[in-house]
Design an enzyme around this catalytic site. Structure first.
Site, PDB file in Angstrom:
ATOM      1  N   ASP A 161      -3.843   7.766   4.675  1.00  6.09           N
ATOM      2  CA  ASP A 161      -3.280   6.431   4.906  1.00  6.09           C
ATOM      3  C   ASP A 161      -3.866   5.850   6.198  1.00  6.09           C
ATOM      4  O   ASP A 161      -4.323   6.590   7.073  1.00  6.09           O
ATOM      5  CB  ASP A 161      -1.761   6.536   5.012  1.00  6.09           C
ATOM      6  N   GLU A 162      -3.838   4.520   6.335  1.00  8.67           N
ATOM      7  CA  GLU A 162      -4.343   3.834   7.539  1.00  8.67           C
ATOM      8  C   GLU A 162      -5.751   4.324   7.887  1.00  8.67           C
ATOM      9  O   GLU A 162      -6.078   4.609   9.040  1.00  8.67           O
ATOM     10  CB  GLU A 162      -3.401   4.045   8.731  1.00  8.67           C
ATOM     11  N   GLN A 194      -7.666  -4.938   9.667  1.00  9.31           N
ATOM     12  CA  GLN A 194      -6.587  -4.578  10.588  1.00  9.31           C
ATOM     13  C   GLN A 194      -6.985  -3.428  11.510  1.00  9.31           C
ATOM     14  O   GLN A 194      -6.136  -2.716  12.040  1.00  9.31           O
ATOM     15  CB  GLN A 194      -5.321  -4.216   9.802  1.00  9.31           C
ATOM     16  N   LYS A 217       0.815  -1.223   0.000  1.00  8.96           N
ATOM     17  CA  LYS A 217       0.000   0.000   0.000  1.00  8.96           C
ATOM     18  C   LYS A 217       0.847   1.271   0.000  1.00  8.96           C
ATOM     19  O   LYS A 217       0.473   2.259  -0.628  1.00  8.96           O
ATOM     20  CB  LYS A 217      -0.964   0.003   1.180  1.00  8.96           C
TER      21      LYS A 217
END
Length: 720
Positions: A219-220, A250, A32
């Site tokens: 991101d994340e 996750q 990613k």
């Protein structure tokens, strides 16, 4: 043109996507970061987007710096750089420009964790609040929760009602907020909250920042909370492109506000969004990945995706079932020693566990095997504050030395200040005796202080008397000391559950010591602990890394051991009590743990009775969920014998449901010499029904050990 030749089909689609709203669901190890950095480079180099109009939000400085470096290498040195920062750094930049509209100066102070604690400490002093009753950590959590829920100080007072403890918390919250105003200081929660409020209040300021960024990347994305999401939606507005990357499988930080439903429901907020799945994993072998997939598939609240790997292998996930936690730790240490002997570097091996208290037996086993290790992002077991406090109480029973006395005379708080302690020390020097002997003999003070000291002396004298009784079990006395002293209750009241678990684990440690050495004393236990607790940290760069699964997020290792996979431990007991939602979070945590491994994954668990769980340990349901095609089962299966103390074990392997079938067990001959990883060399006295009775040198004596246990080998098999 950006070179996309090394990307797979889905990665290439994600980099070149033209849609205004894009959700990239990037599975573990699917590349990613490469996709996100190449996406930004593509916008700059191929689409001529000004770098300053691109924003990328990450959640750690490390990730931000890594992205900046990758993009710098992809682009010409003359090219400007996009805005890449953590969400908190972004908010600082925004507030430095426009916080004047909120009536605050641009040079406001940003409070770090120590600054926050200092303000709370001031409030405690002003209101005479005992930090043992309400810990600084729990108070700061209360303040943070109120802020993020937008509960004002006035509302906090109303919610507190007539409850004394809640009214105290509201008073501290009030003090904290006023002190911030006096200092013109914002904490990390405020940085986001104030930016969101400013954008709500001043549309022209919001419009300015919306025009600043045309392309927003996050991101994340699975880790963001509701307030962070509101900020992201404010910045994207109706005109800007929004590109989010994350993996709902996750999401493991719900306890600090992360909401998995934000990434799952992204297309409800943005109906025109395109979803691209990155399903190819480049980290783990196909066996590890398929095993992890078979577990996470049991979660209902998720996006349907199936990671795959082209790194084929016949080496299955190894599940080892042991007789107890000490046997489990010994097996892990023994296996690591074998791997190192075969050429594996220690630094390529990680041991992951659900909670910090679980490191205790693992640390002892590694030290016994002289295997170098570090606790990643944590403190070694015997060096933890609550463990040192409890051991100091034990020293009051044995030696009552001045260091132990000073450490625990006011833990938990008894209203004995530093001046009182200094006066005791001065008198002890004059008399040439210990501080405890001084307060035992003399009445140095009057009133409440003297009564408190007298009660403390009486309590210690009572423990000493019990310790002298030959029928007193050492670990039961230890348990009594931790309870009667108020140490355990102080942590329970402060909701510091990790510290409570560490105390329980320490009692378990003392119980194991008593079982191994029935004639042992408290003093001997303390001597043994000092051998583990006082060893210097290895300075070698080659060491095994121990850490919680949460700390392992984003990391990868050649070989991973996931230990203590028992129901009640992993999945955690509290999560199991929370129903399906809690178990799903734990399952995501297991998925993260398994996918940290690149080439080999070991899963271990222990049988026997757990004094922390207050029941017999059973294997984690997550082990049962791993498809039999990807896992091999090894280890000891508990057999009920007539003796309630001695447990025998039969080695087995095969499918998990068939573990009970018998396999050959070594038969030792009387007089044969053996070597145990903990007890050293010994002589076999007898061997019957898989149990070897062995005489070891002092102080170990005669032990009964499973003949097939990996900690036990014939001396003739040991290669020098």
């Amino acid at each position: 043109m950006i070179d996309t030749s090394l990307l797979n089909k889905e990665q290439k689609e994600a980099v070149l996507a033209k849609e205004k709203y894009v959700r990239v669901v990037a599975g573990a190890g699917s590349g990613k970061t490469r996709v996100l950095t190449m996406r930004i480079a593509h916008l700059i180099q191929d689409l001529d987007v000004f770098p300053s109009r691109i924003l990328a939000i990450t959640f750690t400085n490390k990730a931000a710096n890594e992205m900046k470096e990758r993009i710098r290498r992809m682009l010409a040195s003359e090219t400007g750089t996009p805005w890449i920062s953590t969400i908190h750094s972004l908010c600082v930049r925004i507030l430095r420009e426009d916080i004047l509209a909120m009536g605050w100066p641009r040079n406001f102070t940003v409070l770090d964790a120590e600054d926050q604690k200092s303000i709370v400490r001031e409030a405690y002093k002003a209101f005479q609040v005992d930090a043992q009753t309400i810990s600084y950590a729990s108070m700061l959590d209360y303040i943070s929760n109120n802020k993020t829920a937008e509960i004002s100080v006035e509302r906090a007072y109303i919610l507190a009602g007539e409850y004394h403890g809640e009214k105290i918390k509201a008073k501290v919250y009030d003090y904290y907020v006023k002190r911030q105003k006096d200092l013109y200081a914002l904490d990390f929660d405020d940085l986001i909250l104030w930016t969101v409020r400013m954008f709500r209040q001043f549309s022209e300021i919001l419009a300015k920042w919306q025009k600043r960024f045309s392309y927003i990347h996050v991101d994340e994305f699975q880790d963001i909370d509701k307030v962070q999401y509101e900020l992201i939606k404010q910045l994207s507005g109706a005109m800007n492109s929004l590109y989010v990357v994350g993996d709902p499988d996750q999401t493991i930080y719900t306890w600090r506000g992360a909401d998995v439903n934000i990434i799952l429901s992204f297309t409800k907020d943005y109906p025109d969004a395109r979803t691209i799945m990155l399903n190819q994993n480049y980290r783990s072998t196909s066996v590890i990945l398929n095993g992890a997939n078979s577990v996470i598939r049991n979660n209902r609240n998720r996006l349907d995706k199936e990671l795959f790997s082209e790194r084929d292998t016949d080496d299955k996930i190894t599940h080892y079932s042991s007789a107890g936690d000490e046997y489990e730790a010994a097996w892990v240490a023994d296996k690591i020693r074998e791997l190192h002997a075969e050429g594996k570097n220690y630094r390529d091996i990680a041991i992951l566990y659900r909670s910090n208290y679980l490191s205790r037996t693992l640390e002892k086993a590694l030290l016994d095997q002289r295997i170098p290790y570090v606790i990643y992002g944590g403190v070694r077991f015997y060096e933890r504050q609550e463990v040192k406090d409890a051991l100091s109480y034990l020293r009051m029973v044995t030696s009552a030395d001045d260091l132990a006395f000073r450490r625990i005379i006011n833990k938990p708080r008894r209203g004995i200040g530093n001046k009182t302690i200094d006066a005791i020390e001065q008198r002890a020097r004059e008399l040439g005796i210990s501080m405890f002997e001084t307060v035992r003999q003399d009445e140095l003070f009057s009133g409440k202080t003297q009564r408190t000291i007298r009660d403390f002396v009486t309590m210690v004298e009572g423990w000493r008397k019990e310790a002298e009784d030959p029928d007193t079990e050492m670990f039961r006395l230890f348990e009594k000391i931790i309870n009667q002293s108020g140490l355990k209750k102080s942590y329970e009241d402060a909701q510091e559950l990790d510290r409570v678990e560490n105390l329980k684990e320490l009692i378990d440690d003392a119980r194991d010591f008593s079982n191994d050495y029935p004639e042992s004393t408290l003093d001997e236990y303390l001597q043994l602990v000092s051998l583990y607790g006082d060893r210097d940290e290895t300075m070698s760069s080659d060491f095994v890394q121990l850490m919680t699964v949460h700390a392992a997020k984003g990391l990868e290792f050649d070989t991973v051991f996931v230990t203590d996979m028992n129901d009640g431990i992993f999945p955690n007991e509290r999560a199991m009590n929370d129903g399906p939602k809690g178990v799903e979070e734990e399952r995501r945590l297991a998925y993260v743990a398994f996918t940290r491994a690149k080439n080999k994954l070991f899963i271990t668990e222990a049988g026997g009775y757990s004094y922390i769980l207050q029941k017999v340990r059973t294997p984690s349901r997550f082990i049962e969920e791993i498809d039999d095609a990807y896992i091999e089962h090894q280890g000891a299966v508990e057999q009920k014998k007539q003796s309630p103390v001695i447990t025998s074990f039969i080695l087995s392997e095969g499918s998990f449901s068939e573990r009970v079938r018998n396999s050959p067990v070594p038969q030792f001959k009387k007089g044969e010499q053996v070597v145990h990883t903990k007890f050293g060399e010994g002589v076999v006295l007898s061997c019957k029904d898989g149990i070897a009775e062995i005489a070891f040198p002092y102080p170990y004596g005669i032990k009964k050990i499973a003949a097939g246990h990996p900690t036990l080998k014939r001396k003739s098999e040991i290669v020098n």
